[in-house]
Design an enzyme around this catalytic site. Structure first.
Site, PDB file in Angstrom:
ATOM      1  N   ASN A  81       0.715  -1.170  -0.157  1.00  0.00           N
ATOM      2  CA  ASN A  81      -0.084   0.061   0.117  1.00  0.00           C
ATOM      3  C   ASN A  81       0.996   1.156  -0.190  1.00  0.00           C
ATOM      4  OD1 ASN A  81       1.506   0.478   2.427  1.00  0.00           O
ATOM      5  ND2 ASN A  81      -0.812  -0.342   3.451  1.00  0.00           N
ATOM      6  N   ARG A  82       0.545   2.567   0.173  1.00  0.00           N
ATOM      7  CA  ARG A  82       1.002   4.073  -0.136  1.00  0.00           C
ATOM      8  C   ARG A  82       2.002   3.458   1.059  1.00  0.00           C
ATOM      9  NH1 ARG A  82      -1.241   9.097  -1.319  1.00  0.00           N
ATOM     10  NH2 ARG A  82       1.206   9.459  -0.392  1.00  0.00           N
ATOM     11  N   GLY A  83       1.425   3.651   2.127  1.00  0.00           N
ATOM     12  CA  GLY A  83       2.255   3.659   3.647  1.00  0.00           C
ATOM     13  C   GLY A  83       3.974   2.351   3.574  1.00  0.00           C
ATOM     14  N   GLU A  84       3.290   1.507   3.211  1.00  0.00           N
ATOM     15  CA  GLU A  84       4.389   0.345   3.486  1.00  0.00           C
ATOM     16  C   GLU A  84       5.150   1.141   1.432  1.00  0.00           C
ATOM     17  OE1 GLU A  84       1.549  -3.397   4.234  1.00  0.00           O
ATOM     18  OE2 GLU A  84       2.114  -2.994   1.801  1.00  0.00           O
ATOM     19  N   ASP A 117      -6.328  -8.308   2.121  1.00  0.00           N
ATOM     20  CA  ASP A 117      -6.065 -10.035   1.914  1.00  0.00           C
ATOM     21  C   ASP A 117      -7.229 -10.240   0.664  1.00  0.00           C
ATOM     22  OD1 ASP A 117      -4.503 -10.279   4.323  1.00  0.00           O
ATOM     23  OD2 ASP A 117      -6.454  -9.613   5.339  1.00  0.00           O
TER      24      ASP A 117
END
Length: 503
Positions: free
Chosen positions: A220-223, A288
């Site tokens: 995701n963007r944070g990761e 998921d």
């Protein structure tokens, strides 16, 4: 939790794309086996209400009303896979405790094959959430993120390799609980690549190098920001992501961007798939669901661009629910049908959808009629037959042989018209309420699944030769034979066309 804003925009799919994805879900996914390697979690919930503050400390006292448990982490990925109609094998670590036993029972009940390695001295990872109303009061984690003994990892990889022999796609589901070390990731990816099996990764570490060689990584963007060290500048984050594709030997990078959808990155281009507009209640488990959908698409040969659109539809389904609840194949098929503006497309259904629809019709008092055929080159004889069928009840279901089934019955030059086009033509007729395609030589499986009230065939049959007649009579239904319209048959039409072409 709690109701949130509407996120995303309308997903646009061409009619042919919708039909292709519907066919993939209904006919290819049930034959697909997904191998999930990762951190298995048991999610526990206690639901209650607050009446007072504790006299012992300034904390709320929650009076418990009910509790529940469900598979989480990599186990929730497996639950999503089976909910979408495919098969799943799950490999990961647990402890030797009651939580393992509960988790295994739930997985088995859902149809997940578990190959879990029990490690002495460590607990099964479990997260207990205490909720008062819709507000989470506290979360209590039982876990160990330390590396396990070397023999445990060897057993883990042995079970992975054994399951890989029958898998069409691999998911590495990383929740940073000690399973997916760099060594495990690299060995698993190498084994999968040698077997020609695609690998999708849901990452949790900032070091993406441990996933090198995978087909795609799905942060995701944070990761992605954590991995790249770039925060707040979307364009720069994506630029860095594009460089990862070549550096790590990926096919592409898949970045999930919450309400903005999914962005696919190649070294020289990008593709943005917008999210579906949806009232958001709970984002739990959406990631998921996305990776399960992408994995099934990869196993089925669906191009990444269409896979991303389908994953967005699946995510839209789960965020509209409260709690971690997977999206089902039926829900996805319904979403796809909604992409088409022509109501006739809504009549073409998979067998599970049809069985559910017929049960609802019968519960409402409708009398369901069933007939079947190849319906190659739809002509006036077919239309007349269907109109006569409809007179025996209030709902008419038409079963049509698939292209492969027609070829087996009538030879390699048939059908002339493909199954999707035949289904589309029959759906456009006012007499029909539902159309289903079947692969078998006869429609007996369809008949048993939907249990029609009336079974109808043309006058060239006798009741003794009608497939499904004994079954329909066994549940109180009846069989009807209707006369054929003389001078009309597909074979005659083909012969006349051939004769005119020679003339």
């Amino acid at each position: 939790m709690g109701a949130g804003p509407r996120h995303g925009q309308e997903i646009s799919l061409l009619r042919d794309e919708v039909h292709y994805l519907q066919d993939t879900i209904a006919r290819r996914w049930p034959q697909t086996k997904v191998l999930i390697l990762g951190d298995v979690i048991l999610d526990k919930y206690v639901y209650g209400h607050v009446e007072r503050i504790s006299p012992e400390a300034p904390v709320p006292v929650v009076r418990a009303d009910r509790s529940s448990e469900q598979p989480g982490g990599a186990a929730n990925v497996a639950m999503n896979v089976v909910a979408m109609g495919a098969r799943a094998t799950l490999v990961g670590f647990t402890g030797r405790d009651a939580d393992r036993e509960l988790l295994e029972r739930q997985l088995a009940a859902a149809g997940v094959d578990s190959a879990l390695v029990a490690v002495d001295g460590t607990p099964t990872t479990a997260k207990l959430r205490v909720l008062a109303g819709q507000h989470q009061v506290v979360r209590l984690d039982h876990e160990s993120t330390a590396e396990r003994p070397a023999p445990a990892y060897e057993e883990l990889l042995q079970r992975f390799e054994a399951a890989l022999a029958s898998a069409q796609v691999v998911i590495l589901s990383d929740y940073a609980k000690g399973v997916l070390t760099k060594t495990v990731c690299q060995r698993a990816i190498a084994l999968a690549r040698k077997a020609g099996v695609p690998v999708l990764v849901d990452p949790k570490t900032r070091d993406f190098s441990r996933y090198a060689g995978a087909t795609t990584i799905c942060p995701n963007r944070g990761e992605l920001a954590l991995a790249t060290g770039v925060h707040g500048d979307v364009e720069e984050e994506l630029n860095h992501g594009q460089r990862y594709v070549e550096q790590l030997g990926l096919s592409h990078l898949t970045v999930t961007m919450s309400e903005k959808g999914i962005c696919l990155l190649w070294p020289d281009r990008r593709h943005h798939a917008p999210a579906v507009a949806r009232q958001v209640f709970d984002v739990s488990g959406a990631g998921d669901t996305v990776i399960a959908t992408l994995a099934l698409c990869a196993a089925s040969g669906v191009p990444p661009e269409q896979a991303a659109s389908l994953a967005n539809l699946a995510a839209g389904i789960v965020v509209a629910k409260v709690g971690t609840v997977p999206a089902s194949a039926g829900e996805l098929l319904s979403e796809l049908r909604a992409r088409n503006k022509d109501g006739s497309d809504l009549k073409a259904m998979s067998l599970p959808e049809l069985a559910e629809k017929v049960a609802a019709w019968q519960a409402a008092g409708d009398k369901v009629v069933f007939t079947n055929g190849c319906f190659d080159l739809v002509h006036v004889g077919h239309v007349t037959l269907l109109e006569q069928c409809r007179e025996f009840g209030t709902r008419l279901v038409v079963g049509i042989n698939s292209d492969a089934s027609v070829s087996r019955l009538k030879g390699p030059t048939r059908p002339i018209i493909g199954e999707q086009q035949r289904a589309r033509l029959l759906s456009a007729l006012a007499a029909t309420d539902a159309v289903v395609i079947f692969d078998e030589p006869t429609p007996i499986d369809v008949i048993k699944a939907i249990r029609p009230d009336v079974l109808v065939k043309g006058g060239d049959y006798t009741e003794a030769t009608v497939v499904g007649a004994p079954e329909v009579r066994s549940w109180g239904g009846r069989v009807e034979l209707v006369p054929l319209v003389e001078g009309f048959s597909t074979s005659d039409i083909v012969r006349r066309i051939g004769a005119q072409a020679k003339a």
